[in-house]
Design an enzyme around this catalytic site. Structure first.
Site, short mmCIF file in Angstrom:
data_model
loop_
_atom_site.label_atom_id
_atom_site.label_comp_id
_atom_site.label_asym_id
_atom_site.label_seq_id
_atom_site.Cartn_x
_atom_site.Cartn_y
_atom_site.Cartn_z
N GLU A 296 -11.82 -1.24 -8.40
CA GLU A 296 -12.52 -2.30 -8.69
C GLU A 296 -12.68 -3.09 -7.09
OE1 GLU A 296 -14.67 -5.50 -8.10
OE2 GLU A 296 -13.19 -6.28 -9.53
N LYS B 206 2.59 -4.04 -8.47
CA LYS B 206 2.69 -4.61 -7.03
C LYS B 206 1.65 -5.87 -7.16
CE LYS B 206 1.23 -4.87 -2.60
NZ LYS B 206 1.62 -6.04 -2.43
N CYS C 99 -14.66 -11.64 -7.45
CA CYS C 99 -15.55 -10.39 -6.97
C CYS C 99 -16.76 -10.55 -7.72
CB CYS C 99 -14.91 -9.08 -7.55
SG CYS C 99 -13.67 -9.22 -9.01
N GLU D 280 -19.02 -8.71 2.03
CA GLU D 280 -18.65 -9.44 1.01
C GLU D 280 -17.56 -10.52 2.06
OE1 GLU D 280 -15.17 -8.11 -1.38
OE2 GLU D 280 -16.16 -8.98 -3.15
P1 ADP Z 1 -7.33 -9.05 -1.06
O1 ADP Z 1 -6.07 -9.31 -0.31
O2 ADP Z 1 -8.74 -9.40 -0.53
O3 ADP Z 1 -7.03 -9.23 -2.55
P2 ADP Z 1 -6.59 -6.27 -0.57
O4 ADP Z 1 -7.27 -4.79 -0.66
O5 ADP Z 1 -6.14 -6.68 0.91
O6 ADP Z 1 -7.60 -7.44 -0.81
O7 ADP Z 1 -5.26 -6.56 -1.34
C1 ADP Z 1 -5.26 -6.17 -2.79
C2 ADP Z 1 -3.87 -5.82 -3.16
O8 ADP Z 1 -3.88 -4.30 -2.40
C3 ADP Z 1 -2.95 -6.48 -2.62
O9 ADP Z 1 -1.86 -6.40 -3.70
C4 ADP Z 1 -2.48 -5.97 -1.43
O10 ADP Z 1 -1.07 -6.25 -1.01
C5 ADP Z 1 -2.74 -4.37 -1.86
N1 ADP Z 1 -2.83 -3.31 -0.58
C6 ADP Z 1 -3.50 -3.83 0.39
N2 ADP Z 1 -3.53 -2.82 1.22
C7 ADP Z 1 -2.88 -1.71 0.68
C8 ADP Z 1 -2.82 -0.26 0.80
N3 ADP Z 1 -2.90 0.49 2.00
N4 ADP Z 1 -2.01 0.39 -0.08
C9 ADP Z 1 -1.53 -0.12 -1.46
N5 ADP Z 1 -1.90 -1.36 -1.43
C10 ADP Z 1 -2.37 -2.44 -0.69
#
Ligand code: ADP
Length: 488
Positions: free
Chosen positions: A248, A175, A282, A379
């Site tokens: 990470e 995803k 990061c 951050e």
């Molecule tokens: P950022 O958007 O700053 O990279 P996020 O942690 O919000 O950080 O998102 C990183 C990835 O994790 C994205 O692909 C996002 O859609 C996914 N993501 C965010 N929240 C969840 C969750 N609760 N479970 C699984 N995937 C998630």
């Protein structure tokens, strides 16, 4: 102009989501729509997992060097397509074109590197405590693996994970971030063209709360590799169940400038480390710890250079700093500027969002920052740099270590004693000497300590995230031998 529509990739076919809905990806420099993507849900993820399960036996039985040949082919196709893909990176997430091309180059490098690992996948042999008995370890696949990736390296980070997962014989459900589904789609198209068998890599686009959560929670997924925010990482750890997990989760990476440093070199490094990718790495430098003996001189140099940075569309060759990825990111930088001012830090330049289209934010420097302030602890993921004064090496290291994060770090010094103490004592997964906090090479491990997570990606260590170590004992004594029990 009609916005192009894209499908998800499940079981070797480009398919629509069962929801019948789509979402848009937008160019952060122009706010133009660049594509419509499938708004997947839990059912789509389950289909992808089934496809990955079906593909697993044949792929994991394929000799690793043969899997490596497929990865080499991917690298070759990426090379041919580098210019186009680099431009897509810039169009979809905003970084300047040279960095967009670098993103693709990193993918080429890691696919080449992991292809070579297919001829090793090292276990180890060792001795046995019993006579006529042989002991060794081999690496086995984890199984169906979930990859959840961010938008800041939209080709490179998926490639780190995909290359390692595939060489180890796993199959994948990925995803991508909903900010960069086009880059992920184009990468998977390259993989399809390179001959990755149907079902080995499956791509499901869609929201975190449906697609992401199903990948995290589904019991048929045995491994999960995630790069993203700390909040999401913490949620994952509490919800993932029994899976082999890699995380990470960002950083608050310091660069220490000692009184004996080459200040011009430090200046180049800090400008690149703090404002490259508009601060959205990061490993971006977000704290500068500068020795009081050189602070005044250095701050003048830093502010002068920062003010000259040109904001703009990353496709324009004159641009130094592109936009932030989206409106929420621009608002977040704005929020932290207000927090910094409230906390009593002194803003020396930047701090504004230029008017007009795009999610731009001026490179911003705060001085007189105390180590405990929120702008020195949290951050921001934008072009906002905090400068803290230090008086000696011990204080520098103590302040460097005073955040929860521990990803990257750096020291500028010409004193070998300073350098070695920094390398040993800074709590981080990576320490650079006389170069900025960014610049990872794919044959070395990458990852952090403390609340950044505990995983190592890339390099030989990257294999460990995507494989199990299996222990083999071969007893050729012809009699029952008992470890521990036979000791006289
Ligand atoms: P950022 O958007 O700053 O990279 P996020 O942690 O919000 O950080 O998102 C990183 C990835 O994790 C994205 O692909 C996002 O859609 C996914 N993501 C965010 N929240 C969840 C969750 N609760 N479970 C699984 N995937 C998630």
């Amino acid at each position: 102009m009609l916005t192009p529509a894209y499908n998800m990739y499940i079981g070797g076919k480009w398919v629509k989501s069962v929801t019948g809905e789509t979402f848009l990806s937008v160019n952060p420099a122009t706010e133009q729509k660049i594509g419509k993507f499938q708004h997947g849900n839990e059912e789509d993820v389950k289909k992808a997992i089934d496809a990955a399960e079906r593909a697993l036996p044949a792929w994991s039985d394929t000799p690793a060097p043969k899997r490596g040949l497929v990865l080499l082919k991917i690298a070759e196709l990426l090379k041919k397509d580098k210019e186009r893909l680099g431009r897509l990176v810039t169009m979809e997430m905003g970084k300047v074109l040279s960095e967009g091309l670098g993103d693709v180059q990193e993918a080429i490098d890691i696919f080449e590197y992991m292809a070579g690992e297919g001829r090793r996948l090292l276990g180890h042999t060792t001795t046995s405590e019993l006579p006529d008995k042989f002991a060794m370890t081999i690496r086995t696949p984890v199984g169906v693996t979930g990859l959840i990736t961010p938008w800041n390296f939209p080709i490179a980070i998926p490639s780190w994970k995909l290359s390692a997962a595939l060489i180890c014989g796993n199959t994948v459900v990925m995803k991508p971030s909903s900010d960069t589904p086009l880059c992920a789609t184009e990468l998977v198209k390259v993989m399809e063209k390179a001959g990755v068998p149907s079902g080995v890599v499956n791509l499901v686009t869609g929201p975190a709360k449906t697609v992401g959560r199903e990948i995290v929670k589904n019991r048929k997924i045995s491994g999960l590799s995630f790069t993203g925010s700390r909040e999401t990482g913490e949620w994952i750890m509490s919800n993932v169940g029994v899976k082999k997990v890699g995380l990470e989760l960002g950083g608050k990476n310091p660069i220490i400038v000692m009184d004996d440093a080459d200040l011009n070199l430090a200046l180049d490094g800090i400008i690149w480390g703090a404002f490259g990718t508009t601060g959205q790495r990061c490993t971006a430098c977000s704290r500068v710890l500068v020795h009081k003996a050189v602070k005044e001189k250095f701050m003048k140099m830093l502010v002068e250079r920062t003010k000259k940075l040109r904001l703009g569309n990353g496709l324009d060759k004159k641009t130094d700093v592109g936009p932030l990825v989206n409106e929420a990111a621009a608002k977040k930088s704005e929020k932290y500027v207000a927090i910094g001012k409230d906390e009593g830090a002194r803003m020396l330049c930047g701090g504004e969002r230029p008017s007009g289209r795009g999610f731009f934010f001026q490179p911003t420097i705060f001085s007189d920052v105390a180590p405990g302030m929120r702008i020195a602890q949290e951050e921001i993921f934008g072009p906002v740099l905090s400068v803290i004064e230090i008086s000696n090496l011990d204080e520098a290291i103590e302040i460097a270590n005073s955040t929860d994060y521990g990803l990257s770090s750096s020291m500028y010094t010409n004193d070998v004693r300073n350098a070695f103490l920094a390398m040993r004592k800074i709590e981080a997964g990576i320490t650079y000497i006389n170069s900025p906090t960014i610049g990872a090479e794919v044959h070395l491990p990458f990852g952090g300590v403390k609340k950044t997570g505990f995983t190592r990606e890339a390099g030989m260590e990257g294999i460990e995230e995507f494989s199990h170590s299996k222990t083999l004992y071969i007893d050729y004594s012809g009699r029952l031998q008992k470890a521990q029990i036979d000791v006289k």
